[in-house]
Structure formats: structure tokens, C-alpha cells
Design a protein around this motif. Sequence first.
Motif, PDB file in Angstrom:
ATOM      1  N   GLY A 170       0.830  -1.200   0.000  1.00  0.00           N
ATOM      2  CA  GLY A 170       0.000   0.000   0.000  1.00  0.00           C
ATOM      3  C   GLY A 170       0.865   1.249   0.000  1.00  0.00           C
ATOM      4  O   GLY A 170       0.603   2.214  -0.732  1.00  0.00           O
ATOM      5  N   SER A 174       1.170   4.029  -2.878  1.00  0.00           N
ATOM      6  CA  SER A 174       0.882   5.430  -2.511  1.00  0.00           C
ATOM      7  C   SER A 174       2.009   6.336  -2.986  1.00  0.00           C
ATOM      8  O   SER A 174       1.798   7.529  -3.247  1.00  0.00           O
ATOM      9  CB  SER A 174       0.733   5.601  -1.002  1.00  0.00           C
ATOM     10  OG  SER A 174      -0.288   4.792  -0.530  1.00  0.00           O
ATOM     11  N   SER A 355      -0.052   9.213   3.904  1.00  0.00           N
ATOM     12  CA  SER A 355      -0.774   7.992   3.513  1.00  0.00           C
ATOM     13  C   SER A 355       0.148   6.775   3.487  1.00  0.00           C
ATOM     14  O   SER A 355      -0.315   5.655   3.628  1.00  0.00           O
ATOM     15  CB  SER A 355      -1.426   8.177   2.145  1.00  0.00           C
ATOM     16  OG  SER A 355      -0.422   8.240   1.147  1.00  0.00           O
ATOM     17  N   ILE A 359      -1.986   4.000   5.279  1.00  0.00           N
ATOM     18  CA  ILE A 359      -2.606   2.930   4.479  1.00  0.00           C
ATOM     19  C   ILE A 359      -2.223   1.547   5.010  1.00  0.00           C
ATOM     20  O   ILE A 359      -2.989   0.597   4.905  1.00  0.00           O
ATOM     21  CB  ILE A 359      -2.253   3.101   2.984  1.00  0.00           C
ATOM     22  CG1 ILE A 359      -3.277   2.402   2.109  1.00  0.00           C
ATOM     23  CG2 ILE A 359      -0.855   2.603   2.642  1.00  0.00           C
ATOM     24  CD1 ILE A 359      -3.931   3.253   1.111  1.00  0.00           C
ATOM     25  N   ARG A 364      -6.934   0.173   4.323  1.00  0.00           N
ATOM     26  CA  ARG A 364      -7.580   0.809   3.155  1.00  0.00           C
ATOM     27  C   ARG A 364      -9.022   1.211   3.465  1.00  0.00           C
ATOM     28  O   ARG A 364      -9.470   2.287   3.104  1.00  0.00           O
ATOM     29  CB  ARG A 364      -7.656  -0.164   1.968  1.00  0.00           C
ATOM     30  CG  ARG A 364      -6.386  -0.529   1.219  1.00  0.00           C
ATOM     31  CD  ARG A 364      -5.309  -1.087   2.007  1.00  0.00           C
ATOM     32  NE  ARG A 364      -4.299  -1.782   1.225  1.00  0.00           N
ATOM     33  CZ  ARG A 364      -3.083  -2.036   1.639  1.00  0.00           C
ATOM     34  NH1 ARG A 364      -2.682  -1.615   2.826  1.00  0.00           N
ATOM     35  NH2 ARG A 364      -2.245  -2.701   0.881  1.00  0.00           N
ATOM     36  N   LEU A 368     -10.687   5.002   3.387  1.00  0.00           N
ATOM     37  CA  LEU A 368     -11.635   5.459   2.369  1.00  0.00           C
ATOM     38  C   LEU A 368     -12.945   5.925   3.015  1.00  0.00           C
ATOM     39  O   LEU A 368     -13.548   6.912   2.583  1.00  0.00           O
ATOM     40  CB  LEU A 368     -11.899   4.360   1.336  1.00  0.00           C
ATOM     41  CG  LEU A 368     -10.708   3.999   0.429  1.00  0.00           C
ATOM     42  CD1 LEU A 368     -11.092   2.960  -0.609  1.00  0.00           C
ATOM     43  CD2 LEU A 368     -10.156   5.228  -0.285  1.00  0.00           C
ATOM     44  N   THR A 413      -6.203   9.895   1.637  1.00  0.00           N
ATOM     45  CA  THR A 413      -7.127   8.753   1.622  1.00  0.00           C
ATOM     46  C   THR A 413      -7.491   8.301   0.201  1.00  0.00           C
ATOM     47  O   THR A 413      -6.881   7.391  -0.332  1.00  0.00           O
ATOM     48  CB  THR A 413      -8.407   9.083   2.414  1.00  0.00           C
ATOM     49  OG1 THR A 413      -9.110  10.149   1.755  1.00  0.00           O
ATOM     50  CG2 THR A 413      -8.099   9.493   3.840  1.00  0.00           C
ATOM     51  N   TRP A 414      -8.432   8.967  -0.424  1.00  0.00           N
ATOM     52  CA  TRP A 414      -8.929   8.514  -1.728  1.00  0.00           C
ATOM     53  C   TRP A 414      -7.905   8.654  -2.847  1.00  0.00           C
ATOM     54  O   TRP A 414      -7.925   7.893  -3.800  1.00  0.00           O
ATOM     55  CB  TRP A 414     -10.220   9.265  -2.106  1.00  0.00           C
ATOM     56  CG  TRP A 414     -11.422   8.634  -1.483  1.00  0.00           C
ATOM     57  CD1 TRP A 414     -11.791   8.749  -0.173  1.00  0.00           C
ATOM     58  CD2 TRP A 414     -12.356   7.757  -2.100  1.00  0.00           C
ATOM     59  NE1 TRP A 414     -12.915   7.999   0.054  1.00  0.00           N
ATOM     60  CE2 TRP A 414     -13.294   7.394  -1.108  1.00  0.00           C
ATOM     61  CE3 TRP A 414     -12.518   7.262  -3.391  1.00  0.00           C
ATOM     62  CZ2 TRP A 414     -14.364   6.544  -1.370  1.00  0.00           C
ATOM     63  CZ3 TRP A 414     -13.603   6.415  -3.661  1.00  0.00           C
ATOM     64  CH2 TRP A 414     -14.496   6.061  -2.658  1.00  0.00           C
ATOM     65  N   GLY A 417      -5.580   5.707  -2.073  1.00  0.00           N
ATOM     66  CA  GLY A 417      -6.368   4.500  -1.768  1.00  0.00           C
ATOM     67  C   GLY A 417      -6.974   3.852  -3.007  1.00  0.00           C
ATOM     68  O   GLY A 417      -6.938   2.632  -3.169  1.00  0.00           O
TER      69      GLY A 417
END
Length: 546
Positions: A170, A174, A355, A359, A364, A368, A413-414, A417
Amino acid sequence: MPGGGVTLVGATNVDRVEAPVTMRAYLMCAFAAFGGIFFGYDSGYISGVMGMEYFIHLLTGLDPPPAGATADEKAYFTLPSWKKSLITSILSAGTFFGALIAGDLADFIGRRITIIAGCFIFIVGVILQTASSSLGLLVAGRLIAGFGVGFVSAIIILYMSEIAPKKVRGAIVSGYQFCITIGILLASCVDYGTQDRTDSGSYRIPIAIQMLWAIMLAVGLFFLPDSPRYYVKRGKLDLASATLARLRGQPAESEFIQQELAEIVANHEYELRLTPQGSYFNSWLNCFKGGLRKPSSNLRRTILGTSLQMMQQWTGINFIFYFGTTFFQELGTISNPFLIGLITTLVNVCSTPLSFWAIERIGRRPLLIWGACGMFVCEFIVAIIGVTDGSNHKAVSAMISFICIYIFFFATTWGPGAWVVIGEIFPLPIRSRGVGLATASNWLWNCIIAVITPYMVGTDKGNLGARVFFIWGSLCVLCFLYAYFLIYETKGLTLEQVDRMMEETTPRTSAAWVPTTTFAQEMGLTDKGTLDPAIVEDVERKGSVV
Ligand code: BGC
């Protein structure tokens, strides 16, 4: 030996399905993130170029307004809307098709070569754009460069997810998002630096500079190994074992490498039994098989990947990056809209690294869910301030602050993610096409939003002003519900374990899922603890006819 069947010790302990990793190996995995710079720079530089005097004069034949002209007097000096729209959106058209085609190619020529090919296509497109002094060549160049960006943006995610160790997968993906944000920042800095030039350097420099990113990525990737999962898919298990050994910094004979490879092979065989490959056409069709009712079906995963990228665009982030400057100008209270643009871009860059940690630690799914919450609260606040007191200086400062907090939520986040999750949810037989389709969906929605937003906010059109944030806020409420009901927790699992987890849990119970068996164990181990040779042979045979 390969061809006659590789002998692989299979793991029965679920903690032994991934080999330990060295620092050098981490760095190799992280290098590919560099590809994000393409994405960011290419989508970022054009808005600045379209506002440059020399460029507008070149494409319209109009003479710039005299010094001291009022805003109204300057209004004529701009590209006509259809030219702006064509120049901006043609890139997304290229990237859309590029991502789809690359998803296909990556199974035939490999992930690494597809990305390198993408870099070359991109360079051709950039050369045409740099040489252009008319709309036709510029548009053709952007279409071709877009193709290359599509290749790179889809396959980098695939490549990184496949080579990264599970604990940092992750964070490493990222890193790609971080590079996107750096690309956007670089684009605005270069535009800023050349905008006042009165020669063709004003637009040629920002365009030509991009070749550097492509050359660096292609040269770097040339020295990196391909994804071991690609070799498994092609039935080349000896190459799979050699590349895995390089990526993990371990000798190929090590039991760790054998166990990790055995797990990938056993999982692939498992998936192939569920959905046989068949012809070329059939292998595309496989992305849409399995029905809507079964959450782990290929169809549901394809819908999940494509809709997740659609939702990421629905957060409204590109409204800020594409139209932020115009929006603040139209509010009329900001003396230097460019500065605000720079601030929002910087908040994006500086927040993203958080992140890397979040993450993997928070996961995740919560990221989100809570990210969407944070965004909709900020957007509604901006909308409410805007409609109640939008012309007051202090109120506008408050709006800008909340927009920055909103960007912080997106960037942590998004933003990352969505990319991390699409790299994880597809099983190997459909993975490259699935990631290609999801990436194409990102570009498609990116383009749709770029085309319709001017109609929503344009003073001569919908003239929504700050009310547009009610729309983005409501869409973020949908993102929240979407994440709550549909996103699985995938942190800390290998891609093969994610595959199993999606079969055995629901999104809401996924965080508590722990693997209890290995694929190698389930599919068949011999008395000596090695993977059943029939499985190995089957994977080798099927791979050679892909
Ligand atoms: C999105 C882009 C966006 C960027 C902003 C990416 O994840 O896909 O559309 O411009 O983030 O940082």
C-alpha cells in the motif's frame, strides 16, 4: 527443472507465503512510483499553457490586449471554448484507449516492456507537440502522448502491486500517488517560469521537459526485473523464480523463494480451474463472468475496480486542480489566484506522504470511509459559507482554508487509496485487464468532469458559484456509503490471500479475516512437501498458449 516441471516446496504455514525482503529490494519496488510524475505533469501543464499570450496568439491570430487594459477589455483574448476543450480532453481520449490496450499487452509482452513501450510512445507524442505551431499537430501529439500515459498509468500500478512485499504494498503504491502530486506541482512551476516569454519557448519548454521523465523511467525500468506473477501467467516458472529471487534479494534455491512461488502458482491454477482461459476473446470476456450476485465474481471485481476509480473522480478533486484558479478569480475577492493554485497544489504534495503510513497502519477501508466523511464535511462547509457570505474577504479565506483541509483528506485517503485497491482486487488471470479497465475508467470520468464542469460554473451557463460544492459534497456522501458497503480490507495480505479473503468474507467483515490455509496446501502437496508436479506442468502448459 522448468519445461520438465519445476520442483517447488509449498508452504503449509500461512506466514511463509512471502519471502523476507532486503532494503535494496524495497528500493527496486519503489522506483516504479516515479511513473506517477507523467500522470501529474501531463494533466497539469496544459491549463497554464492555454493561458499563455504567445500560445493564444499562435492559435487564434489575435493580438494581446494593451498594457493597462481592464478585465473586460482583456476578455476577448482567450482560446475559443471548443479549442480549449479539444486540447484538454484529447489527452484523456488517448489515455483511455492506452490503458485498455496496455492491460492487454501486459499479459503478452510483460509489465516492464509495456511500460517502456509506453515511455517511447509518449516521447513521440511529446516531440510532435513540441514541434507543433498549429492546432492539428498539437492535438495529434497530445493524443499519442495520452496513449503513452495510459500505458504507463495502468501498468505501473499493476507492476508495483505485483512486485511489492505485502507489508508495504500500500505504501509503495501510494508513492505513485505522491509522484502524481509532484508532477502537478512541477507543471505549475514550469508554466509559471515560462509564461511571460514572448517566444515559442513559453509553451515548448513545458511540453519538451516531459521527455526527461519518460527517459528516466524507461532507463530505470530497463534494469529492473519483470513481475514474477507475469512469468507465472506465461508458464515460465524458471524466470518467475529468478526474478522473485532478485526482487526479494534471496537466492533462487532458498526455501522462502520456493514457497512464495509455489503459492502464486497454486493460486493461479486454482483461478484457472474456476475460469478457464480459452481464446483471446474469451480472456476478455472472463473479466465479466461469474454473475452479479457473487461478490467475489470476476464481474463484481471489474465493477468494483471501475466504479472505485469513478468515485475517486466524483470526489471533485479535479475541480480544484483544473478550475480552482478560475473559480477564485470569479469570486472576485482574491488578488492573486495563481498563488492560491500553488497553495492547493502544495497542500496536495505535502499531505500525501502521510498515507504511506496510514494505508498500512489504519488500513484501506477505514481510510476510504473516513476520508470521504472528512471531504463531504469540508465541501458542505465551503458551500454554506459561499452562499451565505461569499463576497466577504474573511469568508473567502475561510473557504480556502476548508478547501485545503478537503485536499488534505483527499491526498491522504482517496487519492492513493483508489490506486492501491485496484492493484489488489483482481485475480491473476484477469489482473492486467482489470487494472487497465479501472484505470481507463479514471481517465474517462476525469474527462467527463473536465468537460461538464465549465457548464456548471460558467457565469454565462449554470453559474453555480460556490453552490457547486453542494454537488461535490453530496457525491462525497455517496463515496462514504460506497466505501462502507463495498470496500474490503486488504492490508497485510498477499495478493493471493486477498483473492481468498474476497471469497470468504463481506466488505464489512473483511478486516477480521485471517488466512488459515495456503493455496499450495489446498491444491496438493506431495509427501516431500513439494507442490504437486501436475499443477506445475498445467500452469506451464496453459501459460505457453496465452
Ligand atoms: C487522481 C487525479 C488527480 C490527482 C490529484 C489522482 O489520484 O486520479 O485525477 O488529479 O490524484 O492529486
